[in-house]
Motif scaffolding. Structure first.
Motif: not given
Length: 306
Positions: A289-296, A230-244
């Motif tokens: 900064t990138w993580i904090r920007t996208n993290m709830p 979830t952190a790798f994907a910066t909380w974006r579903p499409r990137r979770i697929l990529l990481g998986a």
């Protein structure tokens, strides 16, 4: 390498990555509303033994997947009641759930180590599975395709629909959502249970489809990897697929290297998928900064209506 040779491992990568993708998407649903659940490993193990035992006794793989999803949902709902309504610490409660799941699944699964499942079902899509070159891509379990569709549907849901934007707003500022009249705690509990159901489905897929057997601790850290995704994907579903699928590809590569007799200790090859995941996470964490920007903004924080 010709197309036939690389499409076979590609299909295997999609199959191996489905477990992580399902669990990662489930945890994403939790975290979008501000709940972080460290109990994915335990939920997946309990779901894996629940699904395996169901298939052994009923002979139905579909019922096994449903029982796994139900087990994950029940455990996640109990976790949700503790952290949402009783305000226990989310991190401590998640760790407790993970430890409970590991111990409970090992105890319940003792009698199923020697059991075997009925013959697997052929899920090859007629005609398409017989096509030259691309045929292996149409021989996967339906859940492998549904997981891809789910990721794209979630991407649309969170960015283009009113309910999706509401859930994101709860993750950012539950106080503001409550002031607008929304039942924040009830919505959080529902999302927690739904995310747990997907984690349970991942565990059920692992024990009944991907590697149809039961062994103590068979999830082997994939619950923690899904959490990291979830952190790798910066909380974006499409990137979770990529990481998986990245992790799944490393798993397939490890097995292929072992099968080809590469003179590397098997322990080092088994470490390969996890090492690659850690390296990717380290590279991402170099830009906090990138993580904090996208993290709830409310992730891990309790909320009490006034």
């Amino acid at each position: 390498m010709d197309a036939l040779n690389w499409l076979v491992p590609l299909a295997a990568t999609l199959n191996a990555g489905t477990v992580l993708a399902l669990a990662g998407l489930g945890l994403l649903i939790n975290e979008k509303v501000g709940i972080i659940n460290l109990g994915a490993e335990g939920m997946m193990l309990c779901a894996a033994i629940a699904a395996y035992a169901t298939v052994v006794h009923s002979g139905s793989f579909a019922l096994g997947l449903l029982s796994g999803a139900a087990a994950g949902a029940v455990l996640a709902a109990l976790f949700g009641l503790l952290v949402i309504f009783l305000h226990t610490n989310q991190y401590a409660s998640g760790l407790a759930l993970s430890l409970f799941g590991m111990g409970f699944s090992a105890y319940v699964g003792r009698g199923y180590v020697q059991e075997s499942l009925p013959g697997s079902i052929d899920f090859a899509i007629p005609l398409l599975a017989d096509l030259p070159l691309v045929g292996p891509l149409f021989q996967l379990h339906p859940l492998a395709y549904l997981t891809i569709a789910l990721a794209w549907a979630m991407m649309h849901f969170y960015t283009r629909t009113r309910p999706g934007l509401l859930l994101r707003s709860i993750g950012e500022s539950p106080e503001a959502a409550h002031a607008l009249g929304y039942h924040v705690r009830g919505i959080r509990l529902l999302c927690t249970a739904l995310g747990g159901a997907l984690c349970g489905l991942a565990g059920a897929y692992l024990s009944t489809v991907y590697s149809p057997l039961w062994a103590e601790g068979m999830v082997a850290g994939q619950g923690w990897i899904a959490l990291a995704l979830t952190a790798f994907a910066t909380w974006r579903p499409r990137r979770i697929l990529l990481g998986a699928y990245l992790f799944g590809g490393m798993t397939v590569l490890q097995l292929d290297l072992q099968a080809s007799g590469v003179q590397i200790p098997s322990q080092f090859l088994s470490m390969l998928p996890y090492v690659v995941t850690i390296v990717v996470l380290v590279l991402i964490s170099r830009n906090p900064t990138w993580i904090r920007t996208n993290m709830p903004a409310s992730l891990g924080k309790s909320f009490s209506p006034r």
